[in-house]
Design a protein around this motif. Sequence first.
Motif, short mmCIF file in Angstrom:
data_model
loop_
_atom_site.label_atom_id
_atom_site.label_comp_id
_atom_site.label_asym_id
_atom_site.label_seq_id
_atom_site.Cartn_x
_atom_site.Cartn_y
_atom_site.Cartn_z
N ALA A 12 0.85 -1.18 0.00
CA ALA A 12 0.00 0.00 0.00
C ALA A 12 0.89 1.24 0.00
O ALA A 12 1.97 1.24 0.58
CB ALA A 12 -0.92 0.00 1.22
N ARG A 13 0.43 2.27 -0.67
CA ARG A 13 1.14 3.55 -0.75
C ARG A 13 0.17 4.68 -0.49
O ARG A 13 -0.95 4.67 -1.00
CB ARG A 13 1.74 3.77 -2.14
N LEU A 14 0.61 5.66 0.27
CA LEU A 14 -0.14 6.90 0.44
C LEU A 14 0.56 7.92 -0.44
O LEU A 14 1.77 8.15 -0.31
CB LEU A 14 -0.14 7.36 1.89
N VAL A 15 -0.20 8.52 -1.37
CA VAL A 15 0.38 9.40 -2.38
C VAL A 15 -0.27 10.77 -2.29
O VAL A 15 -1.48 10.90 -2.14
CB VAL A 15 0.14 8.82 -3.80
N ARG A 16 0.55 11.82 -2.39
CA ARG A 16 0.05 13.20 -2.44
C ARG A 16 0.53 13.79 -3.76
O ARG A 16 1.72 13.75 -4.06
CB ARG A 16 0.59 13.99 -1.26
N VAL A 17 -0.40 14.32 -4.54
CA VAL A 17 -0.09 14.94 -5.82
C VAL A 17 -0.28 16.44 -5.66
O VAL A 17 -1.34 16.91 -5.27
CB VAL A 17 -1.02 14.41 -6.94
N ARG A 18 0.77 17.21 -5.95
CA ARG A 18 0.73 18.66 -5.79
C ARG A 18 0.86 19.34 -7.15
O ARG A 18 1.56 18.84 -8.02
CB ARG A 18 1.83 19.13 -4.86
N GLY A 19 0.20 20.47 -7.29
CA GLY A 19 0.24 21.24 -8.53
C GLY A 19 -1.17 21.72 -8.83
O GLY A 19 -1.96 21.97 -7.92
N VAL A 24 -9.89 19.70 -12.67
CA VAL A 24 -9.49 19.30 -14.01
C VAL A 24 -9.84 17.83 -14.32
O VAL A 24 -9.35 17.27 -15.29
CB VAL A 24 -7.98 19.54 -14.24
N GLY A 25 -10.66 17.21 -13.45
CA GLY A 25 -11.05 15.81 -13.66
C GLY A 25 -10.02 14.80 -13.17
O GLY A 25 -10.09 13.62 -13.52
N LEU A 69 -0.06 8.94 -12.25
CA LEU A 69 -0.31 10.12 -11.43
C LEU A 69 0.69 11.24 -11.75
O LEU A 69 0.33 12.41 -11.76
CB LEU A 69 -0.25 9.78 -9.94
N ARG A 70 1.95 10.90 -11.99
CA ARG A 70 2.96 11.90 -12.34
C ARG A 70 2.63 12.59 -13.66
O ARG A 70 2.87 13.78 -13.84
CB ARG A 70 4.34 11.24 -12.47
N ALA A 71 2.10 11.82 -14.60
CA ALA A 71 1.77 12.37 -15.92
C ALA A 71 0.53 13.26 -15.85
O ALA A 71 0.43 14.23 -16.59
CB ALA A 71 1.53 11.23 -16.92
N GLY A 72 -0.40 12.94 -14.95
CA GLY A 72 -1.59 13.76 -14.80
C GLY A 72 -2.59 13.57 -15.93
O GLY A 72 -2.54 12.58 -16.66
N VAL A 73 -3.48 14.51 -16.04
CA VAL A 73 -4.53 14.48 -17.07
C VAL A 73 -4.46 15.81 -17.82
O VAL A 73 -3.87 16.77 -17.34
CB VAL A 73 -5.93 14.29 -16.43
N GLY A 75 -5.00 19.37 -18.81
CA GLY A 75 -5.44 20.49 -17.98
C GLY A 75 -4.78 20.53 -16.62
O GLY A 75 -4.84 21.54 -15.92
N ALA A 76 -4.16 19.43 -16.20
CA ALA A 76 -3.47 19.38 -14.90
C ALA A 76 -2.00 19.72 -15.08
O ALA A 76 -1.44 19.60 -16.18
CB ALA A 76 -3.60 18.00 -14.28
N ARG A 77 -1.39 20.15 -14.00
CA ARG A 77 0.06 20.34 -13.96
C ARG A 77 0.54 19.73 -12.66
O ARG A 77 0.23 20.22 -11.58
CB ARG A 77 0.43 21.82 -14.01
N VAL A 78 1.27 18.63 -12.74
CA VAL A 78 1.79 17.96 -11.55
C VAL A 78 3.16 18.52 -11.26
O VAL A 78 4.09 18.38 -12.06
CB VAL A 78 1.84 16.43 -11.75
N ASP A 79 3.29 19.18 -10.10
CA ASP A 79 4.57 19.75 -9.68
C ASP A 79 5.37 18.78 -8.82
O ASP A 79 6.59 18.81 -8.83
CB ASP A 79 4.35 21.05 -8.90
N ALA A 80 4.66 17.96 -8.04
CA ALA A 80 5.34 17.03 -7.14
C ALA A 80 4.45 15.84 -6.86
O ALA A 80 3.22 15.97 -6.81
CB ALA A 80 5.70 17.72 -5.83
#
Length: 102
Positions: A12-19, A24-25, A69-73, A75-80
């Motif tokens: 299991a992993r706990l992930v936080r996506v920032r940006g 943006v869906g 998740l790093r690539a995003g969707v 309209g999104a911008r993943v910074d971290a």
Amino acid sequence: MDARNGNVAEEARLVRVRGVVQGVGFRENCVRYARRHGIAGWVRNRHDGSVEALLQGAPQQLAQMCAWLRAGVPGARVDALEVEAAGVPSPRLEGFGRLPTM
């Protein structure tokens, strides 16, 4: 592998996506991807503008989900992307869903 039953051990992993990841869906696409790939867990928006997810599955599944998740969707911008090991819930999580914002 789990020698007792021949199955790949789950993690299991706990992930936080920032940006720019809200509005943006991102969560809906995250749910679709996880369900399509057999990953259990949940995703939710955080009041600080990030998206948080608990992912449970085989190590290769989790690596692929984190890459997605790093690539995003569009309209999104993943910074971290912050990933930390989480204890595997018992019993196993079923399905993948959205939780309320926290």
